[in-house]
Design an enzyme around this catalytic site. Structure first.
Site, PDB file in Angstrom:
ATOM      1  N   LYS A 166     -45.180 -45.764  16.154  1.00 34.83           N
ATOM      2  CA  LYS A 166     -44.811 -46.868  17.037  1.00 34.83           C
ATOM      3  C   LYS A 166     -44.887 -46.389  18.484  1.00 34.83           C
ATOM      4  O   LYS A 166     -44.736 -45.205  18.732  1.00 34.83           O
ATOM      5  CB  LYS A 166     -43.382 -47.347  16.716  1.00 34.83           C
ATOM      6  CG  LYS A 166     -43.120 -47.671  15.249  1.00 34.83           C
ATOM      7  CD  LYS A 166     -43.733 -48.978  14.836  1.00 34.83           C
ATOM      8  CE  LYS A 166     -43.376 -49.301  13.372  1.00 34.83           C
ATOM      9  NZ  LYS A 166     -43.964 -50.563  12.915  1.00 34.83           N
ATOM     10  N   HIS A 285     -51.807 -51.565   2.657  1.00 35.29           N
ATOM     11  CA  HIS A 285     -50.773 -52.376   3.301  1.00 35.29           C
ATOM     12  C   HIS A 285     -50.930 -53.819   2.853  1.00 35.29           C
ATOM     13  O   HIS A 285     -52.044 -54.292   2.628  1.00 35.29           O
ATOM     14  CB  HIS A 285     -50.872 -52.280   4.826  1.00 35.29           C
ATOM     15  CG  HIS A 285     -49.639 -52.788   5.508  1.00 35.29           C
ATOM     16  ND1 HIS A 285     -49.402 -54.133   5.695  1.00 35.29           N
ATOM     17  CD2 HIS A 285     -48.567 -52.144   6.018  1.00 35.29           C
ATOM     18  CE1 HIS A 285     -48.229 -54.285   6.292  1.00 35.29           C
ATOM     19  NE2 HIS A 285     -47.699 -53.101   6.499  1.00 35.29           N
TER      20      HIS A 285
END
Length: 468
Positions: A166, A285
């Site tokens: 992130k 994902h």
């Protein structure tokens, strides 16, 4: 007379067959059906069977040129949903000849195609599928599976640890690679591209791949452990996706990644085949899944998407956390986690499993717990998911007050403490907080993490719960 009578007839006259005995080769489906007012459940169930197999809205001449009895879907059982006034579970059997071998795309085009827009139904949800061994054997499945992955990584007896880098968008490739290195050096097994990191102006894919490969080789040299970074190969075309996977292989990294729902099952299966042929692990994902699976009365349950992924191919897939920020009830989650990992899973409606599923040795998939989890969750995650899982802490690593590497150290120490306590016979569910506090005494990094996240909880009721 030629035996043809034009006009419209009720679906149930042809497609509702309660006397039908299902075959071992049939694909079986459990649909949650909400009929429009005035539509009998038998007609609604028959309409689902018809519109997802051989039927159309009127009688046609060409019905006489084939054997409907051989090819039609059949609604063979209907049961009322407990606690719901107008919902029913309709069980439909499909002959195997309706489906192309080795194609999840073709299977879904029939079973969850136009029928979901059918006007006679107010809502429709596919709850589960029974895939027969005869059809499973036409799929390669996961590129490698759980045991081969452990052998490649030389890591046994504990869950694997990961971290999503992130901020998910905006970092340059070099700064991104630096974060990867710090997390891997601190003790994580994997770091991860976020699902929407593909090849944007601020960070093109080739630059990211190079800096991440440098980071993981440096971390491997310093720690003596095999490391990986999920390099997201998802792209706008299949050709571009494979090009990125080829470059990853040339760099010698162990794993790539794909967004299987936005990328599509055709692309995913192609990538899975490439990964097996070239020794790459494949992380999956599930971006976009909640658009499909979150509403209880319409769409498709994630257990179906999980089964489809095991057929299409992937070594890891995100599967909720039970304890974090994303949707997932414990019994339901553990139900589809077993469907991902185990070779044979018995029918168990208390966990949402409508059919017994035999995977006939198709490799298993590691479930990935990710989303709003931190060190205080470690005992629960270790107890819920067991060793064959990946526990992924994004903010729970990078949000550490001392930086990325100490955040990784905190997670690794917490995991090792939980595994050691479990192996000594301690009860993680009851003694979890105490186990973490004991570990804090000899890990200042863990103590700092525990202080930061001691009051963070996500107390919201799950939307998708079992019928009571």
């Amino acid at each position: 007379s030629v035996g043809f009578k034009a006009g419209v007839k009720e679906y149930k006259l042809t497609y509702y067959t309660p006397e039908y005995q299902t075959k071992d080769t049939d694909i079986l489906a459990a649909f949650r059906v909400t009929p429009q007012p005035g539509v009998p459940p038998e007609e609604a169930g028959a309409a689902v069977a018809a519109e997802s197999s051989t039927g159309t809205w009127t009688t046609v001449w060409t019905d006489g040129l084939t054997s409907l009895d051989r090819y039609k879907g059949r609604c063979y059982r209907i049961e009322r949903v407990v606690g719901e006034k107008d919902q029913y579970i309709a069980y439909v059997a499909y002959p195997l000849d309706l489906f192309e071998e080795g194609s999840v795309t073709n299977m879904f085009t029939s079973i969850v195609g136009n029928v979901f827009g059918f006007k006679a139904l107010r809502a429709l949800r596919l709850e589960d599928l029974r895939i027969p061994p005869a059809y499973i054997k036409t799929f390669q499945g996961p590129p490698h599976g759980i045991q081969v992955e452990r052998d490649k990584l030389n890591k046994y007896g504990r869950p694997l640890l990961g971290c999503t880098i992130k901020p998910k968008l905006g970092l340059s490739a070099k700064n991104y690679g630096r974060a990867v290195y710090e997390c891997l050096r601190g003790g994580l097994d994997f770091t991860k591209d976020d699902e929407n990191v593909n090849s944007q102006p601020f960070m093109r894919w080739r630059d990211r791949f190079l800096f991440c490969a440098e980071a993981l080789y440096k971390a491997q040299a310093e720690t003596g452990e095999i490391k990986g970074h999920y390099l997201n190969a998802t792209a706008g075309t299949c050709e571009e996706m494979i090009k990125r996977a080829v470059f990853a292989r040339e760099l010698g990294v162990p794993i790539v990644m794909h967004d299987y729902l936005t990328g599509g099952f055709t692309a995913n299966t192609s990538l899975a085949h490439y990964c097996r042929d070239n020794g790459l692990l494949l992380h999956i994902h599930r971006a976009m899944h909640a658009v499909i699976d979150r509403q209880k009365n319409h769409g498709m349950h994630f257990r179906v998407l999980a089964k489809a992924l095991r057929m299409s191919g992937g070594d890891h897939i995100h599967a909720g956390t039970v304890v974090g920020k994303l949707e997932g009830e414990r019994d339901i989650t553990l139900g589809f986690v077993d469907l991902l990992r185990d070779d044979f899973v018995e029918q168990d409606r208390s966990r949402g499993i409508y059919f017994t599923q035999d995977w006939v040795s198709l490799p298993g998939v590691l479930p990935v717990a990710s989303g709003g989890i931190h060190v205080w969750h470690m005992p629960a995650l270790t107890e819920i998911f067991g060793d064959d899982s990946v526990l992924q802490f994004g903010g729970g690593t990078l949000g550490h007050p001392w930086g990325n590497a100490p955040g990784a150290v905190a997670n690794r120490v917490a995991l090792e403490a939980c595994v050691k306590a479990r192996n000594e016979g301690r009860d993680l569910a009851q003694e979890g907080n105490e186990i973490i506090r004991e570990a804090c005494k000899w890990s200042p990094e863990l103590a700092a993490a525990c202080e930061v996240w001691k009051e963070i909880v996500f107390n919201f009721a799950a939307v998708d719960v079992l019928d009571k």
